[in-house]
Motif scaffolding. Sequence first.
Motif, PDB file in Angstrom:
ATOM      1  N   TRP A 125     -31.432-103.223  23.949  1.00 24.35           N
ATOM      2  CA  TRP A 125     -31.156-104.588  23.478  1.00 24.35           C
ATOM      3  C   TRP A 125     -29.647-104.807  23.357  1.00 24.35           C
ATOM      4  CZ3 TRP A 125     -28.462-105.882  19.055  1.00 24.35           C
ATOM      5  CH2 TRP A 125     -28.424-107.243  18.745  1.00 24.35           C
ATOM      6  N   TYR A 126     -28.945-103.820  22.801  1.00 26.41           N
ATOM      7  CA  TYR A 126     -27.495-103.929  22.643  1.00 26.41           C
ATOM      8  C   TYR A 126     -26.811-104.095  24.001  1.00 26.41           C
ATOM      9  CZ  TYR A 126     -22.676-102.453  21.878  1.00 26.41           C
ATOM     10  OH  TYR A 126     -21.308-102.389  21.878  1.00 26.41           O
ATOM     11  N   LEU A 127     -27.218-103.298  24.976  1.00 27.73           N
ATOM     12  CA  LEU A 127     -26.590-103.362  26.294  1.00 27.73           C
ATOM     13  C   LEU A 127     -26.882-104.701  26.977  1.00 27.73           C
ATOM     14  CD1 LEU A 127     -27.320 -99.726  27.501  1.00 27.73           C
ATOM     15  CD2 LEU A 127     -25.073-100.684  26.938  1.00 27.73           C
ATOM     16  N   ASP A 139     -32.917-101.690   2.234  1.00 24.90           N
ATOM     17  CA  ASP A 139     -32.088-102.891   2.066  1.00 24.90           C
ATOM     18  C   ASP A 139     -30.601-102.550   2.145  1.00 24.90           C
ATOM     19  OD1 ASP A 139     -34.236-104.585   1.840  1.00 24.90           O
ATOM     20  OD2 ASP A 139     -34.234-104.653  -0.349  1.00 24.90           O
ATOM     21  N   LEU A 140     -30.217-101.437   1.516  1.00 29.03           N
ATOM     22  CA  LEU A 140     -28.784-101.101   1.545  1.00 29.03           C
ATOM     23  C   LEU A 140     -28.364-100.608   2.928  1.00 29.03           C
ATOM     24  CD1 LEU A 140     -28.026 -97.759   1.306  1.00 29.03           C
ATOM     25  CD2 LEU A 140     -29.066 -98.105  -0.939  1.00 29.03           C
ATOM     26  N   VAL A 141     -29.260 -99.950   3.650  1.00 29.68           N
ATOM     27  CA  VAL A 141     -28.962 -99.559   5.033  1.00 29.68           C
ATOM     28  C   VAL A 141     -28.680-100.798   5.875  1.00 29.68           C
ATOM     29  CG1 VAL A 141     -29.987 -98.637   7.162  1.00 29.68           C
ATOM     30  CG2 VAL A 141     -30.190 -97.351   5.030  1.00 29.68           C
ATOM     31  N   ALA A 163     -24.948-104.468   8.661  1.00 30.63           N
ATOM     32  CA  ALA A 163     -24.470-105.834   8.886  1.00 30.63           C
ATOM     33  C   ALA A 163     -22.980-105.955   8.594  1.00 30.63           C
ATOM     34  CB  ALA A 163     -25.264-106.811   8.027  1.00 30.63           C
ATOM     35  N   ARG A 164     -22.536-105.250   7.565  1.00 30.37           N
ATOM     36  CA  ARG A 164     -21.137-105.314   7.151  1.00 30.37           C
ATOM     37  C   ARG A 164     -20.208-104.786   8.243  1.00 30.37           C
ATOM     38  NH1 ARG A 164     -21.469-102.192   2.268  1.00 30.37           N
ATOM     39  NH2 ARG A 164     -22.637-103.981   1.456  1.00 30.37           N
ATOM     40  N   HIS A 165     -20.662-103.785   8.983  1.00 33.69           N
ATOM     41  CA  HIS A 165     -19.784-103.110   9.932  1.00 33.69           C
ATOM     42  C   HIS A 165     -20.233-103.233  11.388  1.00 33.69           C
ATOM     43  CE1 HIS A 165     -17.599-101.503   6.556  1.00 33.69           C
ATOM     44  NE2 HIS A 165     -18.708-101.007   6.056  1.00 33.69           N
ATOM     45  N   GLY A 166     -21.221-104.070  11.644  1.00 34.91           N
ATOM     46  CA  GLY A 166     -21.650-104.263  13.023  1.00 34.91           C
ATOM     47  C   GLY A 166     -22.342-103.061  13.622  1.00 34.91           C
ATOM     48  N   ALA A 167     -23.103-102.326  12.802  1.00 29.21           N
ATOM     49  CA  ALA A 167     -23.881-101.195  13.301  1.00 29.21           C
ATOM     50  C   ALA A 167     -25.289-101.660  13.682  1.00 29.21           C
ATOM     51  CB  ALA A 167     -23.959-100.094  12.245  1.00 29.21           C
ATOM     52  N   LEU A 168     -25.961-100.886  14.503  1.00 26.48           N
ATOM     53  CA  LEU A 168     -27.322-101.176  14.918  1.00 26.48           C
ATOM     54  C   LEU A 168     -28.305-100.542  13.941  1.00 26.48           C
ATOM     55  CD1 LEU A 168     -26.931-100.405  18.726  1.00 26.48           C
ATOM     56  CD2 LEU A 168     -26.759-102.630  17.598  1.00 26.48           C
ATOM     57  N   VAL A 169     -29.429-101.209  13.702  1.00 27.29           N
ATOM     58  CA  VAL A 169     -30.461-100.690  12.811  1.00 27.29           C
ATOM     59  C   VAL A 169     -31.714-100.362  13.617  1.00 27.29           C
ATOM     60  CG1 VAL A 169     -31.945-101.144  10.825  1.00 27.29           C
ATOM     61  CG2 VAL A 169     -29.600-102.017  10.846  1.00 27.29           C
ATOM     62  N   ILE A 170     -32.163 -99.116  13.528  1.00 27.25           N
ATOM     63  CA  ILE A 170     -33.439 -98.713  14.102  1.00 27.25           C
ATOM     64  C   ILE A 170     -34.465 -98.871  12.983  1.00 27.25           C
ATOM     65  CG2 ILE A 170     -34.654 -96.949  15.411  1.00 27.25           C
ATOM     66  CD1 ILE A 170     -31.904 -97.831  16.609  1.00 27.25           C
ATOM     67  N   ASP A 171     -35.273 -99.912  13.062  1.00 24.70           N
ATOM     68  CA  ASP A 171     -36.120-100.287  11.926  1.00 24.70           C
ATOM     69  C   ASP A 171     -37.473 -99.585  11.980  1.00 24.70           C
ATOM     70  OD1 ASP A 171     -37.246-101.434   9.740  1.00 24.70           O
ATOM     71  OD2 ASP A 171     -37.400-103.454  10.570  1.00 24.70           O
ATOM     72  N   MET A 172     -37.566 -98.436  11.317  1.00 25.54           N
ATOM     73  CA  MET A 172     -38.830 -97.707  11.270  1.00 25.54           C
ATOM     74  C   MET A 172     -39.730 -98.199  10.141  1.00 25.54           C
ATOM     75  SD  MET A 172     -38.237 -96.071  13.921  1.00 25.54           S
ATOM     76  CE  MET A 172     -39.873 -95.337  13.995  1.00 25.54           C
ATOM     77  N   ARG A 201     -18.362 -97.197   8.332  1.00 23.99           N
ATOM     78  CA  ARG A 201     -17.095 -97.918   8.514  1.00 23.99           C
ATOM     79  C   ARG A 201     -16.097 -97.082   9.317  1.00 23.99           C
ATOM     80  NH1 ARG A 201     -12.584 -97.260   5.889  1.00 23.99           N
ATOM     81  NH2 ARG A 201     -13.588 -96.236   4.103  1.00 23.99           N
ATOM     82  N   GLN A 202     -15.926 -95.824   8.943  1.00 23.94           N
ATOM     83  CA  GLN A 202     -14.924 -95.011   9.626  1.00 23.94           C
ATOM     84  C   GLN A 202     -15.309 -94.725  11.078  1.00 23.94           C
ATOM     85  OE1 GLN A 202     -12.973 -91.806   7.259  1.00 23.94           O
ATOM     86  NE2 GLN A 202     -14.269 -92.527   5.586  1.00 23.94           N
ATOM     87  N   LEU A 203     -16.584 -94.507  11.320  1.00 20.78           N
ATOM     88  CA  LEU A 203     -17.015 -94.299  12.706  1.00 20.78           C
ATOM     89  C   LEU A 203     -16.848 -95.565  13.532  1.00 20.78           C
ATOM     90  CD1 LEU A 203     -20.121 -92.091  11.962  1.00 20.78           C
ATOM     91  CD2 LEU A 203     -18.202 -91.410  13.431  1.00 20.78           C
ATOM     92  N   ARG A 204     -17.161 -96.718  12.937  1.00 23.35           N
ATOM     93  CA  ARG A 204     -16.967 -97.984  13.655  1.00 23.35           C
ATOM     94  C   ARG A 204     -15.481 -98.231  13.908  1.00 23.35           C
ATOM     95  NH1 ARG A 204     -18.698-100.492  16.683  1.00 23.35           N
ATOM     96  NH2 ARG A 204     -18.681-102.640  15.921  1.00 23.35           N
TER      97      ARG A 204
END
Length: 235
Positions: free
Chosen positions: A223-225, A170-172, A177-186, A131-134
């Motif tokens: 993908w984001y870009l 799941d919590l990651v 999702a809550r803060h609009g961050a990207l997930v690298i799904d390993m 949250r703070q970084l976003r």
Amino acid sequence: MTTTEGPTAEETDAHVLSPEDADRLLSDAPWTRFAVIGDSLAEGLGDSSAGYADTPWADRVLEALRRVDPGTEYLNLGVRHLKAAEVRTGQLREALDFRPDLASVVCGGNDLLVRDFSAAAVEAELDAMVRQLRESGAVVFVFTIQDITKVFPEQLGGGGLSGRIEVFNDLVRKVAARHGALVIDMWAHPTSRSRSVFSADMMHASMRGHAVLASAVFAQLGWYLTTLRGQLHSH
């Protein structure tokens, strides 16, 4: 008589992008201040892998960003063994002071190994950092992790670790999702059951693993870009 060496294992690995492919994905990347906070995965710990550069994932990302803009600044505060709360209290402020425009939060795995693991506590720590970084304006990416009990069932199976990994992933995803961050799904990555992406300690990524991680980051940032370009063109 001269001999020519063939391609390296890294160059023929289907799950490792070439520098040229990474450059195509990041060709118009706007980021010039890249920060990483976290534990040993952030730090870049890992065994060497034959045929792969001894370059951790974050350094690979930096190299690609510097091919776009050689002036890109970098701060990596990762320290092995830390739990999520220790990352937040020991690294977040310095990362925010760095004013990154791209940041990664890589921690929580060590919390899974303690007897009194609390998913709610780990989620709260990750939430505060992301949250703070976003809010500071950075694009942030986080990782889900592989189920190492499926990779090393004889040594690590049982004991409930697999269930904890699912809860953690799941919590990651929820925090992202809550803060609009990207997930690298390993968790769902094609190499997630491959022993060669892990070091001998069965916990840390090998240098092949780091190469795979970096490629997954490139794919997600690309993908984001692409999505960003589409949004700009629609207005």
